[in-house]
Scaffold this motif. Structure first.
Motif, PDB file in Angstrom:
ATOM      1  N   ARG A  50      -3.340  -5.777   2.661  1.00 25.90           N
ATOM      2  CA  ARG A  50      -2.282  -4.803   2.385  1.00 25.90           C
ATOM      3  C   ARG A  50      -2.798  -3.381   2.584  1.00 25.90           C
ATOM      4  O   ARG A  50      -2.092  -2.524   3.134  1.00 25.90           O
ATOM      5  N   LEU A  51      -4.037  -3.119   2.165  1.00 29.31           N
ATOM      6  CA  LEU A  51      -4.601  -1.787   2.327  1.00 29.31           C
ATOM      7  C   LEU A  51      -4.732  -1.398   3.800  1.00 29.31           C
ATOM      8  O   LEU A  51      -4.526  -0.229   4.156  1.00 29.31           O
ATOM      9  N   ASN A  52      -5.068  -2.351   4.640  1.00 26.74           N
ATOM     10  CA  ASN A  52      -5.127  -2.045   6.071  1.00 26.74           C
ATOM     11  C   ASN A  52      -3.775  -1.560   6.584  1.00 26.74           C
ATOM     12  O   ASN A  52      -3.703  -0.639   7.411  1.00 26.74           O
ATOM     13  N   ARG A  53      -2.708  -2.158   6.086  1.00 23.13           N
ATOM     14  CA  ARG A  53      -1.365  -1.705   6.489  1.00 23.13           C
ATOM     15  C   ARG A  53      -1.103  -0.299   5.969  1.00 23.13           C
ATOM     16  O   ARG A  53      -0.507   0.541   6.665  1.00 23.13           O
ATOM     17  N   GLU A  54      -1.527  -0.030   4.737  1.00 26.25           N
ATOM     18  CA  GLU A  54      -1.304   1.285   4.155  1.00 26.25           C
ATOM     19  C   GLU A  54      -2.150   2.347   4.862  1.00 26.25           C
ATOM     20  O   GLU A  54      -1.697   3.488   5.030  1.00 26.25           O
ATOM     21  N   ILE A  55      -3.351   1.995   5.262  1.00 25.84           N
ATOM     22  CA  ILE A  55      -4.187   2.933   6.009  1.00 25.84           C
ATOM     23  C   ILE A  55      -3.529   3.271   7.344  1.00 25.84           C
ATOM     24  O   ILE A  55      -3.475   4.446   7.753  1.00 25.84           O
ATOM     25  N   SER A  81       0.286  12.594   0.997  1.00 22.51           N
ATOM     26  CA  SER A  81      -0.533  12.957  -0.159  1.00 22.51           C
ATOM     27  C   SER A  81      -0.518  11.865  -1.211  1.00 22.51           C
ATOM     28  O   SER A  81      -1.569  11.470  -1.736  1.00 22.51           O
ATOM     29  N   TYR A  82       0.673  11.358  -1.530  1.00 25.43           N
ATOM     30  CA  TYR A  82       0.779  10.285  -2.519  1.00 25.43           C
ATOM     31  C   TYR A  82       0.107   9.004  -2.019  1.00 25.43           C
ATOM     32  O   TYR A  82      -0.563   8.293  -2.780  1.00 25.43           O
ATOM     33  N   LEU A  83       0.286   8.712  -0.741  1.00 26.55           N
ATOM     34  CA  LEU A  83      -0.283   7.485  -0.185  1.00 26.55           C
ATOM     35  C   LEU A  83      -1.809   7.523  -0.206  1.00 26.55           C
ATOM     36  O   LEU A  83      -2.452   6.512  -0.533  1.00 26.55           O
ATOM     37  N   LEU A  84      -2.412   8.655   0.103  1.00 25.30           N
ATOM     38  CA  LEU A  84      -3.872   8.757   0.081  1.00 25.30           C
ATOM     39  C   LEU A  84      -4.415   8.540  -1.326  1.00 25.30           C
ATOM     40  O   LEU A  84      -5.462   7.912  -1.508  1.00 25.30           O
ATOM     41  N   GLU A  85      -3.698   9.039  -2.324  1.00 26.37           N
ATOM     42  CA  GLU A  85      -4.120   8.813  -3.706  1.00 26.37           C
ATOM     43  C   GLU A  85      -4.064   7.320  -4.050  1.00 26.37           C
ATOM     44  O   GLU A  85      -4.959   6.788  -4.709  1.00 26.37           O
ATOM     45  N   GLU A  86      -3.019   6.640  -3.591  1.00 26.06           N
ATOM     46  CA  GLU A  86      -2.899   5.198  -3.840  1.00 26.06           C
ATOM     47  C   GLU A  86      -4.020   4.427  -3.138  1.00 26.06           C
ATOM     48  O   GLU A  86      -4.604   3.496  -3.710  1.00 26.06           O
ATOM     49  N   ILE A  87      -4.324   4.803  -1.906  1.00 24.81           N
ATOM     50  CA  ILE A  87      -5.390   4.124  -1.165  1.00 24.81           C
ATOM     51  C   ILE A  87      -6.724   4.295  -1.889  1.00 24.81           C
ATOM     52  O   ILE A  87      -7.500   3.339  -2.034  1.00 24.81           O
TER      53      ILE A  87
END
Length: 220
Positions: A50-55, A81-87
């Motif tokens: 899932r993280l690969n998809r988010e990256i 900005s929000y997505l980088l914090e989640e990653i």
């Protein structure tokens, strides 16, 4: 003008990178006082998929953000900005779990029963120096783990970090304005690490952790 860079991918192993598959599994014990460790590994691999998809999504948002010509209703800059914090959070959580599993594995490799407490269960306790064997084993990864830990902590705890509004030019960058204990008597520090660098460093640590966990004694 920005230079497009390749999207990094965390190698989850096995025959497929984008779905859970039996070839990715490890022979960890399913019945321990700490629960099903084989299932914990499955959850880790699933999270990294899932993280690969988010990256990849972060890189898409970055491309949109640097291509902006004017104000729009929904800003990809804010979404990024929000997505980088989640990653950062999920990478840090996964690193913590890999460290905890490594602590248990090290005990079994010494031929002793599983300890009654996981004393080294996160990046912070690994860096703390209380377990020389694990520190030695992961020595080349400690600087990268510290960087991930610092940025994750800044997102979570640094009161002044929320006022930071900058982004990378060529790729997503995780920036952090760190104020230890939110104490103005201490000097703030600024750091920035490209998402690609964080992902590659984490991938190297993940490969090392997987290789170590593959040594877990059988039938224990």
């Amino acid at each position: 003008m920005f230079t497009r860079v390749a999207v990094p991918v965390i190698n989850v192993g096995g025959e497929h990178q984008d779905i859970l598959h039996a070839s990715q599994l490890l022979s960890l014990p399913p019945d321990t006082p700490y629960g099903n460790l084989a299932l914990k590994w499955v959850k880790i691999v699933g999270r990294l998929i899932r993280l690969n998809r988010e990256i990849a999504r972060a890189y898409d948002l970055h491309t949109q953000a640097v291509s902006l010509k004017g104000p729009i209703a929904s800003s990809p800059i804010e979404d990024l900005s929000y997505l980088l914090e989640e990653i950062a959070y999920w990478l840090r959580k996964t690193a913590d779990e890999l460290i905890g599993l490594s602590f248990l594995c090290e005990a079994r490799l010494r031929g002793v029963p599983l300890p009654t407490s996981v004393d080294v269960d996160c990046i912070g306790t690994l860096l703390g120096g209380g377990h020389p064997a694990l520190q030695t084993h992961y020595s080349i990864h400690l600087p990268h783990l510290r960087s991930l830990n610092d940025i994750s902590n800044a997102y979570k705890h640094s009161f002044i970090n929320s006022d930071l509004n900058i982004m990378g030019r060529d790729e997503p960058v995780l920036y952090a304005l760190i104020l230890q204990r939110n104490d103005l008597r201490k000097k703030p520090s600024f750091t920035g690490i490209a998402l690609g660098q964080i992902a590659r460093d984490f991938d190297a640590f993940f490969q090392a952790a997987r290789s170590y966990l593959e040594t877990w004694p059988k039938n224990t």
